[in-house]
Design a protein around this motif. Structure first.
Motif, PDB file in Angstrom:
ATOM      1  N   LEU A  79      28.879  63.203  60.831  1.00  0.00           N
ATOM      2  CA  LEU A  79      29.696  62.125  61.781  1.00  0.00           C
ATOM      3  C   LEU A  79      29.449  60.940  60.898  1.00  0.00           C
ATOM      4  N   MET A  80      28.289  60.574  60.430  1.00  0.00           N
ATOM      5  CA  MET A  80      28.135  59.473  59.523  1.00  0.00           C
ATOM      6  C   MET A  80      28.940  59.598  58.287  1.00  0.00           C
ATOM      7  N   LYS A  81      28.885  60.875  57.412  1.00  0.00           N
ATOM      8  CA  LYS A  81      29.700  61.092  56.359  1.00  0.00           C
ATOM      9  C   LYS A  81      31.138  60.817  56.642  1.00  0.00           C
ATOM     10  N   GLU A  82      31.693  61.316  57.651  1.00  0.00           N
ATOM     11  CA  GLU A  82      33.060  61.205  57.960  1.00  0.00           C
ATOM     12  C   GLU A  82      33.553  59.807  58.619  1.00  0.00           C
ATOM     13  N   SER A  83      32.418  59.082  59.174  1.00  0.00           N
ATOM     14  CA  SER A  83      32.603  57.707  59.319  1.00  0.00           C
ATOM     15  C   SER A  83      32.904  56.836  58.237  1.00  0.00           C
ATOM     16  N   ILE A  84      31.840  57.382  57.473  1.00  0.00           N
ATOM     17  CA  ILE A  84      31.852  56.242  56.096  1.00  0.00           C
ATOM     18  C   ILE A  84      33.376  56.370  55.184  1.00  0.00           C
ATOM     19  N   HIS A  85      33.716  57.823  55.038  1.00  0.00           N
ATOM     20  CA  HIS A  85      34.785  58.128  54.385  1.00  0.00           C
ATOM     21  C   HIS A  85      36.123  57.662  55.100  1.00  0.00           C
ATOM     22  N   ASN A  86      36.215  57.611  56.644  1.00  0.00           N
ATOM     23  CA  ASN A  86      37.306  57.062  57.090  1.00  0.00           C
ATOM     24  C   ASN A  86      37.321  55.603  57.170  1.00  0.00           C
ATOM     25  N   PHE A  87      36.049  54.935  56.963  1.00  0.00           N
ATOM     26  CA  PHE A  87      36.042  53.499  56.948  1.00  0.00           C
ATOM     27  C   PHE A  87      36.656  52.850  55.746  1.00  0.00           C
ATOM     28  N   ARG A  88      36.073  53.725  54.559  1.00  0.00           N
ATOM     29  CA  ARG A  88      36.666  53.378  52.997  1.00  0.00           C
ATOM     30  C   ARG A  88      37.985  53.612  52.820  1.00  0.00           C
ATOM     31  N   ASN A  89      38.312  54.792  53.648  1.00  0.00           N
ATOM     32  CA  ASN A  89      39.836  55.162  53.377  1.00  0.00           C
ATOM     33  C   ASN A  89      40.856  53.937  54.126  1.00  0.00           C
ATOM     34  N   ALA A  90      40.417  53.758  55.238  1.00  0.00           N
ATOM     35  CA  ALA A  90      40.979  52.683  56.057  1.00  0.00           C
ATOM     36  C   ALA A  90      41.279  51.271  55.363  1.00  0.00           C
ATOM     37  N   ILE A  91      40.170  50.800  54.760  1.00  0.00           N
ATOM     38  CA  ILE A  91      40.226  49.711  53.888  1.00  0.00           C
ATOM     39  C   ILE A  91      40.672  49.563  52.478  1.00  0.00           C
ATOM     40  N   GLY A  92      41.193  50.980  51.920  1.00  0.00           N
ATOM     41  CA  GLY A  92      41.592  51.023  50.695  1.00  0.00           C
ATOM     42  C   GLY A  92      40.578  51.194  49.774  1.00  0.00           C
ATOM     43  N   TRP A  93      39.519  51.664  49.968  1.00  0.00           N
ATOM     44  CA  TRP A  93      38.379  51.723  48.955  1.00  0.00           C
ATOM     45  C   TRP A  93      38.496  53.252  48.240  1.00  0.00           C
TER      46      TRP A  93
END
Length: 154
Positions: free
Chosen positions: A58-72
């Motif tokens: 869940l942590m890895k998915e959350s970080i991936h989704n967070f970074r995707n959302a902000i354009g990283w």
């Protein structure tokens, strides 16, 4: 290139001055990198405080989704052109971040994102201006108030 049109003895006061954080006046790449890294650490810390083993995925998915959302761009560790983190308002960026974490199943994501962000007020402290001696330019502008227009092309 900086173009200033000076008209002496003109009674003119600007109605507004607009600044943006997309690198027009200052190179904020390092600051945006710093913000992303510190927000990521905050997310990881939140998961580290949990004890369930299943939280790692869940942590890895959350970080991936967070970074995707902000354009990283995680692969190249850089901000994508026209990314929300570069072109969006902080309110938009925090909403995108919160929504990405909510989609990942993070509880209280909005309050966590706002809490983490509230501790990052120093991220722009080392930004370097793209216009040499920008502070003198603005100082003269405000002191003299005699510029008819100020167009900056970088």
């Amino acid at each position: 290139m900086v173009q200033l049109v000076v008209k002496e003895n003109v009674d003119w006061t600007p109605k507004m001055i607009v600044f943006d954080k997309d690198g027009t006046l200052g190179d904020c790449t390092a600051s945006m990198h710093n913000w992303c890294e510190r927000m990521t650490k905050c997310i990881i810390q939140d998961f580290t405080n949990l004890t369930e083993k299943s939280n790692d995925d869940l942590m890895k998915e959350s970080i991936h989704n967070f970074r995707n959302a902000i354009g990283w761009d995680t692969l190249n560790n850089c901000l994508l052109p026209s990314a929300p983190l570069s072109a969006g308002t902080w309110e938009e960026i925090l909403d995108l971040s919160s929504n990405a974490l909510i989609r990942s199943g993070v509880k209280n994501a909005k309050s966590k994102v706002h809490s983490c962000h509230s501790n990052l007020s120093d991220i722009h402290s080392n930004d370097k201006p793209l216009i040499p001696d920008l502070s003198s330019l603005f100082h003269e502008y405000f002191q003299e108030a005699r510029y008819q227009s100020c167009n900056m092309y970088i």
